[in-house]
Scaffold this active site. Sequence first.
Site, short mmCIF file in Angstrom:
data_model
loop_
_atom_site.label_atom_id
_atom_site.label_comp_id
_atom_site.label_asym_id
_atom_site.label_seq_id
_atom_site.Cartn_x
_atom_site.Cartn_y
_atom_site.Cartn_z
N ASP A 31 0.79 -1.26 0.00
CA ASP A 31 0.00 0.00 0.00
C ASP A 31 0.81 1.30 0.00
O ASP A 31 0.42 2.28 0.66
CB ASP A 31 -0.97 0.02 1.20
CG ASP A 31 -1.95 -1.14 1.20
OD1 ASP A 31 -1.90 -1.94 0.26
OD2 ASP A 31 -2.75 -1.25 2.15
N LYS A 136 -6.67 -4.83 -3.18
CA LYS A 136 -7.35 -5.48 -2.05
C LYS A 136 -8.39 -4.55 -1.44
O LYS A 136 -8.13 -3.35 -1.29
CB LYS A 136 -6.32 -5.93 -1.01
CG LYS A 136 -5.50 -4.79 -0.41
CD LYS A 136 -4.39 -5.35 0.45
CE LYS A 136 -3.58 -4.32 1.15
NZ LYS A 136 -4.27 -3.50 2.15
N CYS A 169 -2.12 -2.44 7.82
CA CYS A 169 -2.09 -3.37 6.68
C CYS A 169 -0.87 -4.28 6.66
O CYS A 169 -0.97 -5.43 6.20
CB CYS A 169 -2.24 -2.59 5.38
SG CYS A 169 -3.90 -1.93 5.21
C1 C5J Z 1 -3.13 0.64 5.52
C2 C5J Z 1 -4.91 1.85 6.61
N1 C5J Z 1 -2.61 0.42 4.33
N2 C5J Z 1 -4.14 2.27 7.61
N3 C5J Z 1 -4.40 1.14 5.57
O1 C5J Z 1 -2.48 0.45 6.54
O2 C5J Z 1 -6.09 2.13 6.60
#
Ligand code: C5J
Length: 241
Positions: A31, A136, A169
């Site tokens: 991400d 995702k 994540c």
């Molecule tokens: C991730 C989030 N990628 N913090 N998403 O950690 O919402």
Amino acid sequence: MERGAVPCAEIPADPSPFALDVARAALLVIDMQRDFLEPGGFGAALGNDVSLLRSAIGPCRALLESARAAGLLVIHTREGHRPDLADAPPNKVQRGPPEKRIGACGPMGRILVRGEPGHEIIPELSPLAGEPVIDKPGKGAFYQTDLDLMLRNRGIEALIVAGVTTEVCVHTTVREANDRGYRCLVPGDACASYFPEFHAVGLRMIAAQGGIFGWVSTTSQVLAALSADKRAARTVQETAE
Ligand code: C5J
């Protein structure tokens, strides 16, 4: 050692050294999207200081370059939703003021929606052609994706997991991977959080209790092992010729 066999690299890690067979491992970059790292995206809409995530960019970039040079499988993930939000559970969407929710319009397009500029991986870490990108809908990279199938088809058994955010994540993905039988190594400085204290404790949680769901190292420890592995592979090949 068997003639022509490539030895495993060993990466110093907490709580114990992590054996890495490059042919059976993958680098998973979680991400590293504009929506989390740049002003005006999902992270900022939640009230976070997005500049806190930028420390992970350099280490992620070094890991990508080293993994590519060593022939390691590289996979990127992105969190986001279909434009009609049919895959976004109401409990995720209906939080905060409507103008800052998932699907609302922001300076980088609709927040956390696939196809919008904010959903893209930051240009510093752009995937190369041929590197899989997993889209995702949740926090974990295994939830409602074909990641597990992709890894099993390639005989992958170990993952190096980097990206953001450490305690959301990255953690969710490492826990999911561990439950599915993958060994996971997390280079801590290649991850980051909007909450430095969560980052630090998140890393400790992974390696505690004898490595309850993984191992923790640094990027430079991974880079050293990957370049040593490449040198060893060259020597083995030269010996075999
Ligand atoms: C991730 C989030 N990628 N913090 N998403 O950690 O919402």
